[in-house]
Design a protein around this motif. Structure first.
Motif, short mmCIF file in Angstrom:
data_model
loop_
_atom_site.label_atom_id
_atom_site.label_comp_id
_atom_site.label_asym_id
_atom_site.label_seq_id
_atom_site.Cartn_x
_atom_site.Cartn_y
_atom_site.Cartn_z
N ILE A 86 3.32 35.90 10.73
CA ILE A 86 3.26 37.19 10.02
C ILE A 86 4.67 37.70 9.74
CG2 ILE A 86 2.59 39.61 10.24
CD1 ILE A 86 0.18 38.64 11.92
N HIS A 87 5.56 37.55 10.74
CA HIS A 87 6.94 38.00 10.57
C HIS A 87 7.62 37.23 9.43
CE1 HIS A 87 11.06 39.20 11.57
NE2 HIS A 87 11.37 37.92 11.47
N PHE A 88 7.44 35.90 9.43
CA PHE A 88 8.10 35.09 8.41
C PHE A 88 7.54 35.39 7.03
CE2 PHE A 88 8.87 31.23 5.92
CZ PHE A 88 10.25 31.11 6.10
N LYS A 89 6.21 35.66 6.98
CA LYS A 89 5.59 35.97 5.70
C LYS A 89 6.16 37.26 5.12
CE LYS A 89 1.09 36.70 3.48
NZ LYS A 89 -0.38 36.79 3.66
N ASN A 90 6.41 38.23 6.00
CA ASN A 90 6.92 39.52 5.55
C ASN A 90 8.43 39.50 5.32
OD1 ASN A 90 4.34 40.65 5.68
ND2 ASN A 90 4.60 41.27 7.81
N LYS A 91 9.12 38.64 6.06
CA LYS A 91 10.58 38.68 6.04
C LYS A 91 11.23 37.40 5.53
CE LYS A 91 10.58 42.76 8.08
NZ LYS A 91 11.02 43.97 7.36
N TYR A 92 10.43 36.51 4.93
CA TYR A 92 10.99 35.21 4.58
C TYR A 92 12.13 35.32 3.57
CZ TYR A 92 8.60 34.96 0.04
OH TYR A 92 8.19 35.18 -1.25
N LEU A 93 12.09 36.31 2.70
CA LEU A 93 13.19 36.47 1.75
C LEU A 93 14.49 36.87 2.45
CD1 LEU A 93 11.46 38.21 -1.30
CD2 LEU A 93 12.20 35.83 -1.09
N TYR A 94 14.37 37.65 3.53
CA TYR A 94 15.55 37.99 4.32
C TYR A 94 16.15 36.72 4.93
CZ TYR A 94 14.75 43.03 4.02
OH TYR A 94 14.60 44.32 3.56
N TRP A 95 15.26 35.88 5.49
CA TRP A 95 15.73 34.63 6.08
C TRP A 95 16.38 33.74 5.03
CZ3 TRP A 95 16.39 33.48 11.00
CH2 TRP A 95 15.69 34.22 11.97
N LEU A 96 15.77 33.66 3.86
CA LEU A 96 16.34 32.84 2.79
C LEU A 96 17.68 33.39 2.32
CD1 LEU A 96 13.21 31.99 0.60
CD2 LEU A 96 14.54 30.42 2.02
N SER A 97 17.81 34.71 2.25
CA SER A 97 19.06 35.31 1.80
C SER A 97 20.21 34.95 2.73
CB SER A 97 18.91 36.84 1.69
OG SER A 97 18.79 37.42 2.98
N PHE A 98 19.90 34.73 4.00
CA PHE A 98 20.93 34.33 4.97
C PHE A 98 21.14 32.83 4.97
CE2 PHE A 98 21.97 32.74 9.21
CZ PHE A 98 23.16 33.40 9.46
N LEU A 99 20.05 32.08 5.03
CA LEU A 99 20.14 30.63 5.24
C LEU A 99 20.65 29.89 4.01
CD1 LEU A 99 16.86 30.04 7.28
CD2 LEU A 99 19.21 29.93 8.13
N LEU A 100 20.22 30.31 2.82
CA LEU A 100 20.60 29.56 1.63
C LEU A 100 22.11 29.51 1.40
CD1 LEU A 100 17.79 30.45 -0.93
CD2 LEU A 100 18.39 28.18 -0.08
#
Length: 858
Positions: free
Chosen positions: A8-22
């Motif tokens: 659920i966290h990743f579904k809601n925040k996956y763009l935040y994770w991508l903005s950092f990881l990419l």
């Protein structure tokens, strides 16, 4: 349950994770492919030494961050710490072994770039809803891998300001909500000053311009918002007083003296800035004296311009945005504005250090267009087409104007401009947000590769081999001799080697350097420039004066080791005058030699004489300083001017005295002088600074390195000779004409010097270093004496004599000194960082006031 929460966290925040990881992964992948080799220019020759010092001392000996003898002749380290080392990311260094420091730096830079993407996305996403947030992801990627980041990532201490820039604007946007965001602007302001006050100032200045722009466009109570902005900015700044106050005073003693001549002209034609919109617009030339790095991807370049014809925004908004963007644009080239952005100093290397602000604001304007556009109007599409045609034509017409403007890079840029145009033409297509993001990601990746491929990088094992071998020898020295002394080498990897290898040396490379110390180094004839100096061109006399008790020299048979084990030098100094020094210890690649004639760092002189130094007279200045120290009047250098060459080839004399000219320009031209040594000892060739490129010099078959003579005369060691030894000096002319006036051979009177210094040192007290910031010694004076030193003078040094404070003075315009009366003296020297302590008090008081004024919950 736990896995479900993660999903659920990743579904809601996956763009935040991508903005950092990419961005972090794109950047790191490039260097992983290159075997983690990230060290280049200042990162490999300066910053890594500061970071090694940070790692070695943060917990084991934190007082070294107040003052250290490893920085030049001894210097406050607070300003250096504040400028280079205060980023919280640096704590990661502590978990890596010293041998993996380059890899640790790569990780830190990658994480910082990822954090730039994360903070950028956090700011940009608030302008979008639902699936359109992918536009914010694209914008954050464009900013985190913008031209500035790709080009100047090696200046890792500046990157924290890019992380905080979007948060500063967000804090300004939320000033209306006084209770919920009470600490927000204050803390961001504090962090900008704390992590790097230099680029922090740039961001805060832009924040002021953005605030004014927002204020003029707003309809809310301006008086209340202005008060909120001013008070929170003030308290954020006062919280950082512990950093700002000492740094300010150290800058006053250093860079403030560099050239700041104000002219109303331009450094380059402003239109040339547009060259930097090209992919791969970077190389070493651009790093030194180039154009501002404003690359922000083709699509955001177009969107930024389309902002000004978008009907959603009022004329007032467009006008104010245009004024701000224009101000930023002309700040790149107009001299008064360059000084304004760079704290009153013209940048030495790395021009337009605030260019990330221009890129961010241009992307911000593009985001505003994306957030308020469902489909672009026909006029916008036509203008976009004209922009693509115009920019493409402009780049092709200027193909050979800059080295980086090659055909491949321009074609790639035009292809991405065409892709951007297609996106704008079919903007209402369902998959456009994904395509938009993909094009941005591809373009920043290609730009990163094309730009960084133009830069060469050092081998990591060159650094680790060097530090391993030198640290081994200095560790032995600390056990062999635990006293207070200086150590130098006849070779360097970096001018900041003492910081990486834990010894007290001469060499130093620092943007915050003491001007009086650099002046003295120049008078003594040692290598120097505006912010660095080394022990190159030293003599036994200068070594003695500066307390260099040990020299580390390379062993010739180190070449027999495998290439990856050999220590690699960036420069080596020819010092046959060290041949008489006793070998203390030999290692695999280096050996330690002891200079028994070295002065202690603190010594007692018979009198205090005024010293006058003269430009380009190194031997005379060394002699004068030595005589003042020991209370003698002796000339320790015999001199002989070179006249009447005995052999000339393809050269004729001109009408000017000692000026020679080639006869046949295409042939080699040489002239030789023959002399005989007249006393046993070391011999030197005194050269004017203008001969660093005019001639090549050979002495008895040995080629001398006369490069980097600087702006004053230097002494080049040409050998250690017995009496009546023939000395042949040959000059090869590299230019059509060369003037050899002022060249002379000097013989150092070693025997007389050794007698004087031996008698002088026998009467000197022993100084104990009780901590990095305190020294003590005992001395009984039979009459009034002078306590002198080769410790740079500072008002922060206190000298206590039997518990009473002595008045300190300057010795030789540079060093710490005090007068001693007849009798017994128990002397304690302690370094008190007054500006830091005052700043710390201001910071604590500010923190208390902030909490007192905090609004109460209702």
């Amino acid at each position: 349950m736990f896995i479900t929460k993660i999903k659920i966290h990743f579904k809601n925040k996956y763009l935040y994770w991508l903005s950092f990881l990419l961005p972090a992964c794109i950047f790191a992948s490039y260097f992983i492919y290159r075997n983690h080799e990230i060290l280049t220019v200042d990162l490999g020759q300066q910053y890594i030494d500061f970071l090694a010092f940070y790692k070695n001392n943060l917990f084991s000996n934190p007082l070294n961050f107040i003052f250290t003898f490893s920085s030049g002749l001894g210097n406050s380290f607070i300003g250096t710490w504040a400028y280079y080392l205060t980023s919280p990311f640096n704590f990661l260094l502590l978990i890596f072994p010293k041998s993996q420091l380059p890899e640790a730096i790569l990780l830190i830079i990658s994480l910082k770039i990822g954090s730039i993407g994360l903070s950028g996305f956090y700011y940009f996403q608030k302008f979008f809803n639902g699936d359109n947030k992918i536009f914010a992801l694209a914008a954050s990627l464009a900013f985190s891998l913008s031209g500035f980041v790709v080009s100047y990532n090696l200046n890792l201490m500046w990157l924290d300001s890019l992380i905080l820039l979007p948060l500063l604007l967000d804090a300004i946007d939320k000033l209306e909500d006084k209770r919920r965001h009470y600490f927000y602007l204050t803390m961001i302001t504090f962090l900008l000053w704390l992590t790097n006050f230099y680029t922090g100032f740039m961001v805060l200045f832009f924040g002021l311009l953005y605030f004014i722009n927002t204020l003029l466009n707003s309809s809310f109570s301006k008086k209340q918002i202005i008060l909120q902005y001013v008070t929170k900015s003030f308290f954020g700044t006062s919280l950082a007083a512990l950093i700002l106050l000492p740094s300010f005073f150290e800058i006053l003693n250093g860079k403030i003296h560099s050239d700041t001549t104000l002219s109303m002209g331009f450094q380059f034609p402003p239109y040339q800035t547009f060259y930097k919109l090209t992919i791969g617009a970077f190389n070493f030339t651009e790093m030194e004296k180039g154009l501002p790095n404003i690359f922000l991807t083709s699509i955001f370049t177009l969107l930024c311009i389309l902002y000004f014809i978008n009907q959603h925004f009022s004329i007032k908004e467009k006008l104010l945005s245009a004024l701000l963007l224009t101000f930023l644009f002309f700040s790149f080239s107009f001299n008064p504005l360059i000084l304004l952005w760079h704290l009153g100093q013209y940048p030495v290397w790395y021009p337009a250090r605030f260019s990330f602000i221009f890129s961010f604001y241009a992307i911000y304007l593009g985001v505003q267009v994306l957030a308020h556009t469902q489909e672009f109007s026909p006029s916008s599409k036509i203008i976009s087409l004209l922009l693509v045609i115009s920019l493409s034509s402009f780049l092709f017409l200027n193909l050979h104007q800059k080295e980086f403007l090659n055909q491949t890079n321009i074609i790639l840029t035009i292809l991405f401009l065409l892709c951007s145009l297609l996106i704008l033409l079919f903007f209402n297509y369902k998959w456009i947000p994904v395509i938009f993001f993909g094009i941005v990601g591809l373009e920043v990746s290609i730009n990163l590769i094309a730009s960084l491929d133009n830069i060469s990088y050092q081998k990591n094992f060159d650094y680790t081999n060097f530090t391993k071998n030198i640290s081994e020898s200095t560790a032995y020295l600390h056990k062999y001799d635990s006293g207070l002394y200086r150590t130098e080498k006849t070779f360097t990897r970096s001018d900041d080697d003492p910081l990486s290898n834990d010894y007290y040396g001469i060499s130093n490379f620092n943007s915050i350097s003491d001007r009086s110390t650099i002046n003295l180094i120049d008078y003594l004839g040692l290598e120097n420039n505006d912010n660095s100096f080394t022990n190159n061109f030293a003599t036994p006399l200068s070594d003695s004066i500066l307390g260099i008790k040990y020299n580390i020299v390379p062993i010739k048979n180190r070449r027999k080791l495998p290439a990856e084990q050999q220590i690699v030098f960036t420069s080596a100094f020819y010092r046959p005058d060290l041949i008489r020094n006793k070998v203390v210890k030999s290692f695999k690649q280096v050996q330690i030699r002891k200079n028994s004639s070295a002065l202690p760092l603190i010594f007692i002189s018979p009198s205090h004489k005024k010293i006058n130094f003269y430009t380009s007279m190194p031997s005379a200045n060394q002699n004068t300083l030595f005589n003042s120290i020991v209370g003698k009047k002796i000339n320790l250098f015999n001199s002989l001017y070179l006249t009447n060459p005995n052999k000339i080839e393809n050269i004729k004399s001109t009408k000017n005295v000692n000026e020679y000219q080639k006869i046949n320009k295409s042939r080699i031209a040489t002239l030789s002088f023959k002399i005989s040594s007249f006393q046993k000892g070391p011999y030197y060739l005194e050269l004017p600074s203008n001969l660093d490129a005019d001639v090549s010099i050979t002495v008895n078959g040995h080629h001398l390195n006369n490069q980097d003579l600087g702006i004053s005369n230097k002494l080049l060691n040409i050998g250690y000779y017995s009496p009546n030894t023939p000395i042949k000096v040959t000059f090869k002319l590299n230019n059509e004409k060369t003037n050899l006036s002022g060249i002379r051979v000097l013989q150092f009177r070693e025997h007389e010097f050794n007698q004087i210094i031996r008698q002088f040192n026998e009467k000197q007290p022993i100084t104990q270093q009780t901590s990095p910031i305190s020294l003590k010694l005992n001395y009984t004076a039979r009459r009034d004496k002078i306590l002198n030193s080769t410790i740079p003078y500072s008002k922060n040094w206190l000298i206590l004599d039997n518990g009473k404070l002595l008045k300190t003075e300057k010795f030789a315009h540079t060093f710490l000194s005090a007068r001693l009366s007849k009798g017994k003296h128990h002397l304690t020297l302690i370094y008190i960082p007054f500006a830091f302590l005052i700043g710390l008090i201001i910071s604590i008081v500010s923190l208390i006031i902030i909490f007192i004024l905090k609004p109460k919950k209702t």
